[in-house]
Design a protein around this motif. Structure first.
Motif, PDB file in Angstrom:
ATOM      1  N   PHE A  20     -14.847 -44.270 -12.610  1.00 37.65           N
ATOM      2  CA  PHE A  20     -14.175 -45.554 -12.391  1.00 37.65           C
ATOM      3  C   PHE A  20     -12.880 -45.637 -13.189  1.00 37.65           C
ATOM      4  CE2 PHE A  20     -18.515 -47.661 -11.546  1.00 37.65           C
ATOM      5  CZ  PHE A  20     -18.438 -47.350 -10.199  1.00 37.65           C
ATOM      6  N   ILE A  21     -12.931 -45.186 -14.432  1.00 38.00           N
ATOM      7  CA  ILE A  21     -11.743 -45.210 -15.282  1.00 38.00           C
ATOM      8  C   ILE A  21     -10.658 -44.296 -14.717  1.00 38.00           C
ATOM      9  CG2 ILE A  21     -10.869 -44.590 -17.567  1.00 38.00           C
ATOM     10  CD1 ILE A  21     -13.636 -45.507 -18.650  1.00 38.00           C
ATOM     11  N   THR A  22     -11.060 -43.102 -14.276  1.00 38.65           N
ATOM     12  CA  THR A  22     -10.102 -42.160 -13.698  1.00 38.65           C
ATOM     13  C   THR A  22      -9.459 -42.726 -12.438  1.00 38.65           C
ATOM     14  OG1 THR A  22     -11.446 -40.355 -14.560  1.00 38.65           O
ATOM     15  CG2 THR A  22      -9.843 -39.798 -12.861  1.00 38.65           C
ATOM     16  N   GLN A  23     -10.261 -43.363 -11.582  1.00 34.53           N
ATOM     17  CA  GLN A  23      -9.713 -43.963 -10.362  1.00 34.53           C
ATOM     18  C   GLN A  23      -8.728 -45.087 -10.703  1.00 34.53           C
ATOM     19  OE1 GLN A  23     -13.227 -45.151  -8.205  1.00 34.53           O
ATOM     20  NE2 GLN A  23     -13.068 -43.394  -6.831  1.00 34.53           N
ATOM     21  N   ALA A  24      -9.054 -45.885 -11.699  1.00 30.18           N
ATOM     22  CA  ALA A  24      -8.165 -46.985 -12.085  1.00 30.18           C
ATOM     23  C   ALA A  24      -6.836 -46.451 -12.600  1.00 30.18           C
ATOM     24  CB  ALA A  24      -8.840 -47.844 -13.147  1.00 30.18           C
ATOM     25  N   ILE A  25      -6.889 -45.389 -13.387  1.00 32.47           N
ATOM     26  CA  ILE A  25      -5.648 -44.790 -13.892  1.00 32.47           C
ATOM     27  C   ILE A  25      -4.821 -44.242 -12.745  1.00 32.47           C
ATOM     28  CG2 ILE A  25      -4.725 -42.875 -15.246  1.00 32.47           C
ATOM     29  CD1 ILE A  25      -7.106 -43.322 -17.175  1.00 32.47           C
ATOM     30  N   ALA A  26      -5.469 -43.504 -11.833  1.00 35.88           N
ATOM     31  CA  ALA A  26      -4.744 -42.901 -10.708  1.00 35.88           C
ATOM     32  C   ALA A  26      -4.153 -43.972  -9.794  1.00 35.88           C
ATOM     33  CB  ALA A  26      -5.673 -41.986  -9.925  1.00 35.88           C
ATOM     34  N   ALA A  27      -4.889 -45.052  -9.558  1.00 35.37           N
ATOM     35  CA  ALA A  27      -4.410 -46.111  -8.662  1.00 35.37           C
ATOM     36  C   ALA A  27      -3.230 -46.865  -9.255  1.00 35.37           C
ATOM     37  CB  ALA A  27      -5.549 -47.081  -8.350  1.00 35.37           C
ATOM     38  N   ASN A  28      -3.167 -46.963 -10.565  1.00 41.58           N
ATOM     39  CA  ASN A  28      -2.088 -47.711 -11.210  1.00 41.58           C
ATOM     40  C   ASN A  28      -0.930 -46.830 -11.654  1.00 41.58           C
ATOM     41  OD1 ASN A  28      -3.104 -50.468 -11.226  1.00 41.58           O
ATOM     42  ND2 ASN A  28      -4.763 -49.593 -12.416  1.00 41.58           N
ATOM     43  N   PHE A  29      -1.086 -45.532 -11.562  1.00 43.97           N
ATOM     44  CA  PHE A  29      -0.056 -44.613 -12.022  1.00 43.97           C
ATOM     45  C   PHE A  29       1.098 -44.504 -11.021  1.00 43.97           C
ATOM     46  CE2 PHE A  29       1.436 -40.237 -13.166  1.00 43.97           C
ATOM     47  CZ  PHE A  29       1.853 -40.565 -14.440  1.00 43.97           C
ATOM     48  N   ALA A  30       0.788 -44.446  -9.741  1.00 44.76           N
ATOM     49  CA  ALA A  30       1.827 -44.282  -8.715  1.00 44.76           C
ATOM     50  C   ALA A  30       2.844 -45.430  -8.731  1.00 44.76           C
ATOM     51  CB  ALA A  30       1.199 -44.124  -7.341  1.00 44.76           C
ATOM     52  N   PRO A  31       2.410 -46.699  -8.758  1.00 47.80           N
ATOM     53  CA  PRO A  31       3.411 -47.773  -8.802  1.00 47.80           C
ATOM     54  C   PRO A  31       4.315 -47.706 -10.035  1.00 47.80           C
ATOM     55  CG  PRO A  31       1.281 -48.671  -8.227  1.00 47.80           C
ATOM     56  CD  PRO A  31       1.053 -47.249  -8.593  1.00 47.80           C
ATOM     57  N   LEU A  32       3.763 -47.273 -11.165  1.00 44.62           N
ATOM     58  CA  LEU A  32       4.587 -47.143 -12.368  1.00 44.62           C
ATOM     59  C   LEU A  32       5.656 -46.071 -12.196  1.00 44.62           C
ATOM     60  CD1 LEU A  32       1.843 -47.466 -15.123  1.00 44.62           C
ATOM     61  CD2 LEU A  32       3.519 -49.176 -14.420  1.00 44.62           C
ATOM     62  N   ILE A  33       5.281 -44.974 -11.548  1.00 43.72           N
ATOM     63  CA  ILE A  33       6.261 -43.906 -11.280  1.00 43.72           C
ATOM     64  C   ILE A  33       7.317 -44.412 -10.303  1.00 43.72           C
ATOM     65  CG2 ILE A  33       6.559 -41.649 -10.195  1.00 43.72           C
ATOM     66  CD1 ILE A  33       3.949 -40.823 -11.445  1.00 43.72           C
ATOM     67  N   PHE A  34       6.895 -45.173  -9.287  1.00 42.72           N
ATOM     68  CA  PHE A  34       7.854 -45.732  -8.336  1.00 42.72           C
ATOM     69  C   PHE A  34       8.897 -46.572  -9.067  1.00 42.72           C
ATOM     70  CE2 PHE A  34       5.269 -45.835  -4.125  1.00 42.72           C
ATOM     71  CZ  PHE A  34       4.997 -44.488  -4.265  1.00 42.72           C
ATOM     72  N   LEU A  35       8.437 -47.438  -9.946  1.00 46.43           N
ATOM     73  CA  LEU A  35       9.372 -48.305 -10.667  1.00 46.43           C
ATOM     74  C   LEU A  35      10.281 -47.513 -11.596  1.00 46.43           C
ATOM     75  CD1 LEU A  35       7.021 -51.311 -11.485  1.00 46.43           C
ATOM     76  CD2 LEU A  35       8.840 -51.196  -9.768  1.00 46.43           C
ATOM     77  N   LYS A  36       9.744 -46.483 -12.221  1.00 46.00           N
ATOM     78  CA  LYS A  36      10.556 -45.636 -13.119  1.00 46.00           C
ATOM     79  C   LYS A  36      11.651 -44.921 -12.327  1.00 46.00           C
ATOM     80  CE  LYS A  36      11.164 -43.377 -17.068  1.00 46.00           C
ATOM     81  NZ  LYS A  36      11.996 -43.963 -18.078  1.00 46.00           N
ATOM     82  N   HIS A  38      12.894 -45.835  -9.464  1.00 48.00           N
ATOM     83  CA  HIS A  38      13.824 -46.850  -8.962  1.00 48.00           C
ATOM     84  C   HIS A  38      14.799 -47.284 -10.063  1.00 48.00           C
ATOM     85  CE1 HIS A  38      15.347 -50.286  -6.790  1.00 48.00           C
ATOM     86  NE2 HIS A  38      14.918 -51.104  -7.738  1.00 48.00           N
ATOM     87  N   LYS A  39      14.285 -47.472 -11.257  1.00 49.37           N
ATOM     88  CA  LYS A  39      15.122 -47.948 -12.353  1.00 49.37           C
ATOM     89  C   LYS A  39      16.071 -46.861 -12.860  1.00 49.37           C
ATOM     90  CE  LYS A  39      14.826 -49.856 -17.001  1.00 49.37           C
ATOM     91  NZ  LYS A  39      13.940 -50.141 -18.125  1.00 49.37           N
ATOM     92  N   ASP A  40      15.564 -45.654 -13.080  1.00 54.54           N
ATOM     93  CA  ASP A  40      16.372 -44.596 -13.696  1.00 54.54           C
ATOM     94  C   ASP A  40      17.346 -43.929 -12.725  1.00 54.54           C
ATOM     95  OD1 ASP A  40      15.009 -45.157 -15.984  1.00 54.54           O
ATOM     96  OD2 ASP A  40      13.839 -43.299 -16.013  1.00 54.54           O
ATOM     97  N   TYR A  41      16.932 -43.752 -11.486  1.00 58.11           N
ATOM     98  CA  TYR A  41      17.748 -42.985 -10.528  1.00 58.11           C
ATOM     99  C   TYR A  41      18.270 -43.824  -9.364  1.00 58.11           C
ATOM    100  CZ  TYR A  41      15.641 -39.153 -13.098  1.00 58.11           C
ATOM    101  OH  TYR A  41      15.228 -38.318 -14.094  1.00 58.11           O
ATOM    102  N   GLN A  42      18.031 -45.129  -9.399  1.00 57.71           N
ATOM    103  CA  GLN A  42      18.477 -46.048  -8.356  1.00 57.71           C
ATOM    104  C   GLN A  42      18.019 -45.608  -6.961  1.00 57.71           C
ATOM    105  OE1 GLN A  42      20.949 -45.020 -10.780  1.00 57.71           O
ATOM    106  NE2 GLN A  42      20.264 -46.794 -11.941  1.00 57.71           N
ATOM    107  N   ILE A  43      16.840 -45.043  -6.876  1.00 58.17           N
ATOM    108  CA  ILE A  43      16.265 -44.681  -5.576  1.00 58.17           C
ATOM    109  C   ILE A  43      15.604 -45.928  -5.008  1.00 58.17           C
ATOM    110  CG2 ILE A  43      14.607 -43.203  -4.376  1.00 58.17           C
ATOM    111  CD1 ILE A  43      14.909 -41.204  -6.669  1.00 58.17           C
ATOM    112  N   PRO A  44      15.937 -46.303  -3.770  1.00 57.38           N
ATOM    113  CA  PRO A  44      15.323 -47.509  -3.190  1.00 57.38           C
ATOM    114  C   PRO A  44      13.804 -47.375  -3.106  1.00 57.38           C
ATOM    115  CG  PRO A  44      17.162 -46.754  -1.835  1.00 57.38           C
ATOM    116  CD  PRO A  44      16.925 -45.701  -2.871  1.00 57.38           C
ATOM    117  N   LEU A  45      13.109 -48.465  -3.399  1.00 57.14           N
ATOM    118  CA  LEU A  45      11.641 -48.440  -3.359  1.00 57.14           C
ATOM    119  C   LEU A  45      11.119 -48.097  -1.973  1.00 57.14           C
ATOM    120  CD1 LEU A  45      10.773 -51.519  -5.594  1.00 57.14           C
ATOM    121  CD2 LEU A  45      10.465 -49.099  -6.134  1.00 57.14           C
ATOM    122  N   GLY A  46      11.833 -48.519  -0.942  1.00 53.99           N
ATOM    123  CA  GLY A  46      11.413 -48.196   0.422  1.00 53.99           C
ATOM    124  C   GLY A  46      11.424 -46.700   0.677  1.00 53.99           C
ATOM    125  N   MET A  47      12.422 -46.004   0.145  1.00 55.35           N
ATOM    126  CA  MET A  47      12.505 -44.554   0.330  1.00 55.35           C
ATOM    127  C   MET A  47      11.368 -43.845  -0.420  1.00 55.35           C
ATOM    128  SD  MET A  47      15.599 -41.919  -0.575  1.00 55.35           S
ATOM    129  CE  MET A  47      16.721 -42.627   0.613  1.00 55.35           C
TER     130      MET A  47
END
Length: 84
Positions: A20-36, A38-47
């Motif tokens: 359960f802990i591993t699944q929670a980490i994996a499920a919440n990790f992708a959105p954090l990478i998306f935001l990183k 988007h913020k650092d490289y100005q890549i649109p979230l849609g892309m």
């Protein structure tokens, strides 16, 4: 007299909780990478989301549909070879 030991499920419960802990980490990790990205490289979230969706489609195809088609194709070849 009942001499059978009572089953001990402590290791099973511990591994379930760890899953359960591993699944929670994996499920919440992708959105954090998306935001990183988007913020650092100005890549649109849609892309970024589109690339993740493409990756999911490729995984489903090559992990699910393609092996089934390949197995059916090989069975057909074997069947045709036996007919000769």
């Amino acid at each position: 007299m009942d001499t059978a030991a009572k089953p001990n499920y402590k290791k099973t419960l511990r591994s379930c909780y760890l899953g359960f802990i591993t699944q929670a980490i994996a499920a919440n990790f992708a959105p954090l990478i998306f935001l990183k990205l988007h913020k650092d490289y100005q890549i649109p979230l849609g892309m970024i989301a589109q690339k993740a969706g493409d990756n999911l489609q490729y995984g489903l195809f090559f992990g699910g549909i393609f092996p089934v088609v390949l197995i059916v194709f090989l069975f057909i070849l074997m069947f045709m070879k036996e007919k000769e």
